[in-house]
Scaffold this motif. Structure first.
Motif, PDB file in Angstrom:
ATOM      1  N   THR A 287      34.915  44.739  30.460  1.00 56.25           N
ATOM      2  CA  THR A 287      35.826  44.764  29.316  1.00 56.25           C
ATOM      3  C   THR A 287      36.617  46.061  29.289  1.00 56.25           C
TER       4      THR A 287
ATOM      5  N   PHE B  16      36.460  36.333  33.532  1.00 56.54           N
ATOM      6  CA  PHE B  16      36.479  37.771  33.776  1.00 56.54           C
ATOM      7  C   PHE B  16      35.105  38.380  33.590  1.00 56.54           C
TER       8      PHE B  16
ATOM      9  N   VAL C  31      39.230  40.303  36.728  1.00 51.01           N
ATOM     10  CA  VAL C  31      39.712  38.976  36.347  1.00 51.01           C
ATOM     11  C   VAL C  31      39.766  38.107  37.601  1.00 51.01           C
TER      12      VAL C  31
ATOM     13  N   GLU D 221      43.111  43.258  25.151  1.00 60.31           N
ATOM     14  CA  GLU D 221      42.493  42.735  26.363  1.00 60.31           C
ATOM     15  C   GLU D 221      43.166  41.433  26.783  1.00 60.31           C
TER      16      GLU D 221
ATOM     17  N   TRP E 272      44.799  40.614  30.307  1.00 61.11           N
ATOM     18  CA  TRP E 272      44.347  39.416  31.025  1.00 61.11           C
ATOM     19  C   TRP E 272      45.556  38.602  31.492  1.00 61.11           C
ATOM     20  N   GLN E 273      46.545  38.426  30.619  1.00 59.12           N
ATOM     21  CA  GLN E 273      47.740  37.659  31.001  1.00 59.12           C
ATOM     22  C   GLN E 273      48.474  38.326  32.157  1.00 59.12           C
TER      23      GLN E 273
END
Length: 103
Positions: free
Chosen positions: A50, A47, A41, A57, A61-62
């Motif tokens: 995976t 990004f 990321v 996901e 990501w957060q």
């Protein structure tokens, strides 16, 4: 895919840009990706790679965006066993994802 992930990290480091590496560290039950799956990321939120897609996901990501900000590695537990109204899930497991800043 692993080689491309490492090339992406190297490229970011050479540019002096921090990135976050998210790696599936452990799985239990049915999960979209298995141990070792990776996602990079970038600071701008884009990004590469995976760890499975979907809500799980997005949750990782957060956390990755938070890791870029504070630099503190963490493990994110993604629980794919809870049903969501109106959506069918093909997975029913749990993933632990190690999230760390590189560079």
């Amino acid at each position: 895919m692993q080689d491309e992930i490492y090339r992406e990290i190297l490229s970011a480091v050479e540019r002096g840009e921090p990135v976050v590496l998210a790696t599936v560290a452990r799985t239990r039950g049915s999960t979209p990706r298995k141990t070792g799956a990776k996602m990079v990321v970038r600071k701008d939120g884009s990004f590469f790679g995976t760890i499975g897609g979907g809500c799980g996901e997005a949750e990782v990501w957060q956390e990755a965006m938070d890791v870029i900000a504070d630099g503190k590695p963490r493990i994110v537990t993604v629980d794919l066993t809870e049903p969501l109204d109106g959506e069918d899930k093909i997975c029913g497991g749990v993933m632990d994802v190690f999230v760390e800043r590189v560079g």
